[in-house]
Scaffold this motif. Structure first.
Motif, PDB file in Angstrom:
ATOM      1  N   ARG A   1       0.798  -1.221   0.000  1.00 35.26           N
ATOM      2  CA  ARG A   1       0.000   0.000   0.000  1.00 35.26           C
ATOM      3  C   ARG A   1       0.834   1.278   0.000  1.00 35.26           C
ATOM      4  N   PRO A   2       1.972   1.313   0.657  1.00 38.25           N
ATOM      5  CA  PRO A   2       2.777   2.545   0.552  1.00 38.25           C
ATOM      6  C   PRO A   2       3.129   2.899  -0.889  1.00 38.25           C
ATOM      7  N   TYR A   3       3.367   1.854  -1.724  1.00 41.99           N
ATOM      8  CA  TYR A   3       3.631   2.143  -3.124  1.00 41.99           C
ATOM      9  C   TYR A   3       2.409   2.761  -3.802  1.00 41.99           C
ATOM     10  N   TYR A   4       1.225   2.235  -3.490  1.00 49.70           N
ATOM     11  CA  TYR A   4      -0.004   2.779  -4.051  1.00 49.70           C
ATOM     12  C   TYR A   4      -0.200   4.217  -3.612  1.00 49.70           C
ATOM     13  N   TRP A   5       0.038   4.495  -2.335  1.00 46.94           N
ATOM     14  CA  TRP A   5      -0.128   5.862  -1.844  1.00 46.94           C
ATOM     15  C   TRP A   5       0.787   6.831  -2.582  1.00 46.94           C
ATOM     16  N   LEU A   6       1.948   6.350  -2.973  1.00 44.89           N
ATOM     17  CA  LEU A   6       2.899   7.203  -3.662  1.00 44.89           C
ATOM     18  C   LEU A   6       2.587   7.323  -5.158  1.00 44.89           C
ATOM     19  N   LEU A   7       2.238   6.185  -5.791  1.00 41.51           N
ATOM     20  CA  LEU A   7       2.074   6.168  -7.238  1.00 41.51           C
ATOM     21  C   LEU A   7       0.691   6.596  -7.717  1.00 41.51           C
ATOM     22  N   THR A   8      -0.352   6.352  -6.915  1.00 43.99           N
ATOM     23  CA  THR A   8      -1.715   6.642  -7.359  1.00 43.99           C
ATOM     24  C   THR A   8      -1.913   8.088  -7.785  1.00 43.99           C
ATOM     25  N   PRO A   9      -1.525   9.094  -7.009  1.00 40.87           N
ATOM     26  CA  PRO A   9      -1.716  10.488  -7.463  1.00 40.87           C
ATOM     27  C   PRO A   9      -0.941  10.800  -8.741  1.00 40.87           C
ATOM     28  N   LEU A  10       0.288  10.274  -8.848  1.00 40.25           N
ATOM     29  CA  LEU A  10       1.093  10.540 -10.032  1.00 40.25           C
ATOM     30  C   LEU A  10       0.475   9.903 -11.278  1.00 40.25           C
ATOM     31  N   PHE A  11      -0.005   8.661 -11.135  1.00 38.90           N
ATOM     32  CA  PHE A  11      -0.577   7.958 -12.285  1.00 38.90           C
ATOM     33  C   PHE A  11      -1.908   8.560 -12.689  1.00 38.90           C
ATOM     34  N   ASN A  12      -2.821   8.732 -11.726  1.00 39.17           N
ATOM     35  CA  ASN A  12      -4.173   9.194 -12.035  1.00 39.17           C
ATOM     36  C   ASN A  12      -4.200  10.621 -12.558  1.00 39.17           C
ATOM     37  N   SER A  13      -3.350  11.468 -12.044  1.00 38.92           N
ATOM     38  CA  SER A  13      -3.379  12.876 -12.433  1.00 38.92           C
ATOM     39  C   SER A  13      -2.434  13.198 -13.581  1.00 38.92           C
ATOM     40  N   GLY A  14      -1.367  12.418 -13.730  1.00 36.67           N
ATOM     41  CA  GLY A  14      -0.381  12.733 -14.758  1.00 36.67           C
ATOM     42  C   GLY A  14      -0.339  11.767 -15.908  1.00 36.67           C
ATOM     43  N   LEU A  15      -0.003  10.511 -15.647  1.00 39.34           N
ATOM     44  CA  LEU A  15       0.202   9.543 -16.719  1.00 39.34           C
ATOM     45  C   LEU A  15      -1.101   9.040 -17.324  1.00 39.34           C
ATOM     46  N   ARG A  16      -2.105   8.777 -16.498  1.00 40.76           N
ATOM     47  CA  ARG A  16      -3.348   8.183 -16.998  1.00 40.76           C
ATOM     48  C   ARG A  16      -4.041   9.047 -18.060  1.00 40.76           C
ATOM     49  N   PRO A  17      -4.213  10.368 -17.861  1.00 43.72           N
ATOM     50  CA  PRO A  17      -4.873  11.160 -18.920  1.00 43.72           C
ATOM     51  C   PRO A  17      -4.147  11.092 -20.255  1.00 43.72           C
ATOM     52  N   VAL A  18      -2.817  11.070 -20.208  1.00 42.00           N
ATOM     53  CA  VAL A  18      -2.045  10.999 -21.446  1.00 42.00           C
ATOM     54  C   VAL A  18      -2.263   9.653 -22.131  1.00 42.00           C
ATOM     55  N   LEU A  19      -2.163   8.566 -21.366  1.00 41.68           N
ATOM     56  CA  LEU A  19      -2.373   7.232 -21.929  1.00 41.68           C
ATOM     57  C   LEU A  19      -3.803   7.076 -22.450  1.00 41.68           C
ATOM     58  N   ASP A  20      -4.757   7.600 -21.704  1.00 40.25           N
ATOM     59  CA  ASP A  20      -6.158   7.473 -22.093  1.00 40.25           C
ATOM     60  C   ASP A  20      -6.429   8.214 -23.399  1.00 40.25           C
ATOM     61  N   GLN A  21      -5.881   9.404 -23.540  1.00 40.77           N
ATOM     62  CA  GLN A  21      -6.057  10.166 -24.769  1.00 40.77           C
ATOM     63  C   GLN A  21      -5.388   9.465 -25.947  1.00 40.77           C
ATOM     64  N   PHE A  22      -4.241   8.883 -25.701  1.00 42.12           N
ATOM     65  CA  PHE A  22      -3.519   8.176 -26.766  1.00 42.12           C
ATOM     66  C   PHE A  22      -4.311   6.969 -27.247  1.00 42.12           C
ATOM     67  N   VAL A  23      -4.820   6.172 -26.319  1.00 42.69           N
ATOM     68  CA  VAL A  23      -5.603   4.977 -26.687  1.00 42.69           C
ATOM     69  C   VAL A  23      -6.901   5.389 -27.372  1.00 42.69           C
ATOM     70  N   ARG A  24      -7.557   6.425 -26.855  1.00 45.66           N
ATOM     71  CA  ARG A  24      -8.815   6.876 -27.443  1.00 45.66           C
ATOM     72  C   ARG A  24      -8.598   7.348 -28.878  1.00 45.66           C
ATOM     73  N   ALA A  25      -7.503   8.053 -29.118  1.00 48.74           N
ATOM     74  CA  ALA A  25      -7.208   8.525 -30.471  1.00 48.74           C
ATOM     75  C   ALA A  25      -7.013   7.357 -31.425  1.00 48.74           C
ATOM     76  N   ILE A  26      -6.341   6.306 -30.964  1.00 54.89           N
ATOM     77  CA  ILE A  26      -6.128   5.124 -31.813  1.00 54.89           C
ATOM     78  C   ILE A  26      -7.462   4.459 -32.144  1.00 54.89           C
ATOM     79  N   VAL A  27      -8.330   4.309 -31.139  1.00 58.41           N
ATOM     80  CA  VAL A  27      -9.634   3.664 -31.345  1.00 58.41           C
ATOM     81  C   VAL A  27     -10.486   4.484 -32.308  1.00 58.41           C
TER      82      VAL A  27
END
Length: 520
Positions: A328-354
C-alpha cells in the motif's frame, strides 16, 4: 477498337462501399452483375445506358482505410480514362464510402488537370464524407519534427557520401585516411555514427595522431577498397554504414511525413472548391437522417469513453488481497502521479487510436473534424436536404421489421462455441435489410430518383418519366435539390404531369455559395 454502336452506348458504373468487396464480378451484392438490384436498375435505365460487361465491373478492396480509398480513387480514374479515350459517356453511383471513392477520383482528375469530359452524372447514396484538417495543437510538434529531421540530415549525408566514395574513389578508404576523419577529436554517434556503433559492438577503434585505427587498419598509408574488403572489418564497416543510413532515412521520412500531409490537407480544401465548381451540378446526394453509418461516425467525434482505468487501492475481499497490504505505501505514492499525470495521457492516446481505427483515418497528422453528407467543407449546418420524410419513414420502418426478425440470429451468435464462429454465422445470415444504411436500394423510390437523375443528365425533356412509381413528390424533391446546387432543371407541369413536355423553370436560382455559381 470500340465500334460506333458501342461508343453511343453509355455506361453506369456502380461503386461499392466499405466491407462490400467480392472476388467475382457476378453475384448477389447490389453492385454485382446478376444481382436483383443491378437488374432492377438496368430495367429502369434509358435504352442507351447499360451496366458494364463481365470483366469490366469496377471494384476495390473495401477496407476501412483512407489510404485504400485514395488508392481506389486512383484506380477509378484509370478506369474512367479508358472510357474517355473510347468516347463513351458514363454515370457513377457510389454507396457508402464508394461515394467517397468517386469524390476522391473527381478531385484527382482536377489535380492532374485531366477533366472527365464524358462524365454525365454522379450520385452518392448514404455516403459519410470525412472532412479532415491538420491535427489541432500540433504546430509545435511539426516544427520540432522538422528541426530534428534537418539535424539528422548531417549524419545521413556524411554516411552516404562515404559509402559512395568507397566505390568511386577506390584508392582511399573514407573512414580511415580522409581529411575529415583526421580532424575528428572523438568518436560520437553524431559525428561518426558508423565508427561509434562498431566501437560499441566491441571492435578496437581508437584515435591516432594521423587519423583513425580500426583493428589492423591504420591511416598511415592509403588503403584501397580491395584492401578494406579483404578483412572482416571492411565488411562490418560496410554493413554498419548501410544500416545507419537506412535507419536515418526512415526516421527522417517519419518526421517529415506529418508536415507533408499537413501541407497537402490545406491544399485539398482549395481543390475541393475547384472540383465542385466543375462537377457539382452533376451530383446527387441521397442520405437518411437515420443512417447508422453516418450517425455512428459522427458519434466518434465526441467519444469520451475512458479506456485506461484509474489506479485504486482494492478493498480486501479475497484472501490474496490481504497480502497486498504490504504494497500500500507504493499505491499511496504512485496513485496520485498515475491518475493525475500519466493516466490522462495514456487514455487520450488509446482513445485517439480507437477513434482513428473506427473512422478508417490512417493519414498522418490528420483528424476528422466533421462527418457530413456533402463533399465540401462549408458551414456546420447541414443544408443539403435528406431524402423526403415519407420515404425515410418507409425505409426505417422496413429496416425495423427486418431487425425484429433477426433476434433469433443474434441469440445464435451468443450461443456459438466461439465468438469468431458466431460472427461468421452472423455474416451469412444477415441480409443487410436490417439497417437503413444497407437497404437504400431495396426501395423503388430510391431507384426512381437515381434513374431520373441519369435521364436528366442526358438532357432528356421527359426525364421524369423514367420512374416506375410516378410519384410527383419525389420528382419535386429532385428538382428542388438540383436547383440548390445550381443545376438547370425544370419542374414538369403538374396538371399534365406525364403527358406533355416540361415547362421551363421560371424561378431564379440563387446559389448558396460562390462555387455554386461556378457549377451553374
Amino acid at each position: 477498337m470500340t465500334n460506333a454502336m458501342d461508343a453511343n452506348q453509355e455506361r453506369l458504373i456502380l461503386v461499392h462501399g466499405t466491407f462490400a468487396n467480392r472476388s467475382r464480378y457476378e453475384g448477389t451484392s447490389w453492385w454485382q452483375l446478376g444481382s436483383s438490384t443491378a437488374e432492377e436498375i438496368q430495367s429502369r435505365l434509358p435504352n442507351d445506358v447499360e451496366l458494364p460487361k463481365v470483366g469490366e465491373v469496377f471494384h476495390w478492396s473495401g477496407e476501412n482505410s483512407e489510404r485504400e480509398r485514395l488508392k481506389a480513387a486512383g484506380e477509378l480514374v484509370v478506369y474512367l480514362r479508358k472510357l474517355e479515350s473510347q468516347g463513351i459517356h458514363y454515370h457513377l453511383i457510389g454507396h457508402s464510402h464508394g461515394g467517397s471513392v468517386i469524390w476522391q477520383a473527381l478531385r484527382k482528375s482536377v489535380l492532374d488537370n485531366y477533366p472527365l469530359i464524358a462524365l454525365r452524372s454522379w450520385a452518392t447514396v448514404g455516403t459519410p464524407f470525412l472532412h479532415l484538417r491538420t491535427r489541432s495543437g500540433n504546430a509545435l510538434m511539426l516544427t520540432l519534427n522538422v528541426l530534428l529531421a534537418v539535424l539528422l540530415l548531417k549524419p545521413a549525408y556524411s554516411t552516404s557520401l562515404k559509402l559512395i566514395k568507397i566505390f568511386v574513389a577506390p584508392k582511399s578508404a573514407p573512414w580511415l585516411n580522409e581529411t575529415s576523419v583526421r580532424s575528428i577529436e572523438d568518436i560520437t554517434p553524431w559525428n561518426t555514427p558508423v565508427l561509434w556503433i562498431m566501437k560499441t559492438m566491441g571492435k578496437p577503434i581508437e584515435k591516432t595522431p594521423t587519423g583513425i585505427k580500426i583493428g589492423q587498419f591504420t591511416s598511415d598509408e592509403p588503403i584501397t577498397a580491395w584492401d578494406l574488403f579483404s578483412h572482416d572489418e571492411g565488411w562490418i564497416m560496410l554493413g554498419t554504414a548501410l544500416l545507419v543510413l537506412y535507419v536515418l532515412l526512415n526516421v527522417i521520412v517519419f518526421l517529415i511525413s506529418p508536415l507533408i500531409e499537413s501541407i497537402r490537407l490545406r491544399a485539398e480544401h482549395q481543390l475541393e472548391d475547384d472540383t465542385f465548381s466543375i462537377y457539382g451540378n452533376r451530383w446527387l446526394g441521397l442520405w437518411s437522417p437515420d443512417d447508422e453509418a453516418i450517425n455512428g461516425l459522427r458519434a466518434t467525434l465526441g467519444l469520451s469513453v475512458s479506456f485506461v482505468s484509474r489506479l485504486m487501492i482494492r478493498e480486501p475481499v479475497l484472501l490474496s488481497d490481504y497480502l497486498m497490504i504490504v504494497s500500500r505505501p507504493y499505491y499511496w505514492l504512485l496513485t496520485p502521479l498515475f491518475n493525475s499525470g500519466l493516466r490522462p495521457v495514456l487514455d487520450q492516446f488509446v482513445r485517439a487510436i480507437v477513434i482513428k481505427k473506427a473512422q478508417g483515418n490512417n493519414r498522418p497528422a490528420a483528424e476528422v473534424i466533421r462527418v457530413a453528407t456533402t463533399p465540401l467543407q462549408w458551414d456546420e449546418k447541414e443544408t443539403h436536404p435528406p431524402i423526403p420524410d415519407f420515404l425515410n419513414k418507409q425505409i426505417v420502418e422496413r429496416a425495423n421489421q427486418y431487425a425484429s426478425g433477426a433476434a433469433a440470429t443474434f441469440r445464435n451468435l451468443l450461443a456459438a462455441p466461439s465468438f469468431a464462429a458466431g460472427l461468421e454465422n452472423l455474416g451469412t445470415q444477415i441480409s443487410g435489410s436490417e439497417l437503413v444504411h444497407t437497404s437504400y436500394f431495396d426501395h423503388d423510390e430510391i431507384l426512381d430518383i437515381l434513374t431520373m437523375h441519369i435521364a436528366w443528365s442526358q438532357t432528356r425533356p421527359h426525364w421524369y418519366r423514367y420512374s416506375k412509381l410516378r410519384n410527383p413528390e419525389i420528382v419535386k424533391w429532385l428538382v428542388d435539390v438540383k436547383h440548390q446546387f445550381g443545376a438547370d432543371i425544370a419542374l414538369p407541369d403538374t396538371y399534365h404531369f406525364y403527358a406533355q413536355p416540361t415547362v421551363p423553370f421560371q424561378g431564379k436560382i440563387k446559389p448558396r455559395r460562390r462555387w455554386f455559381a461556378k457549377a451553374a
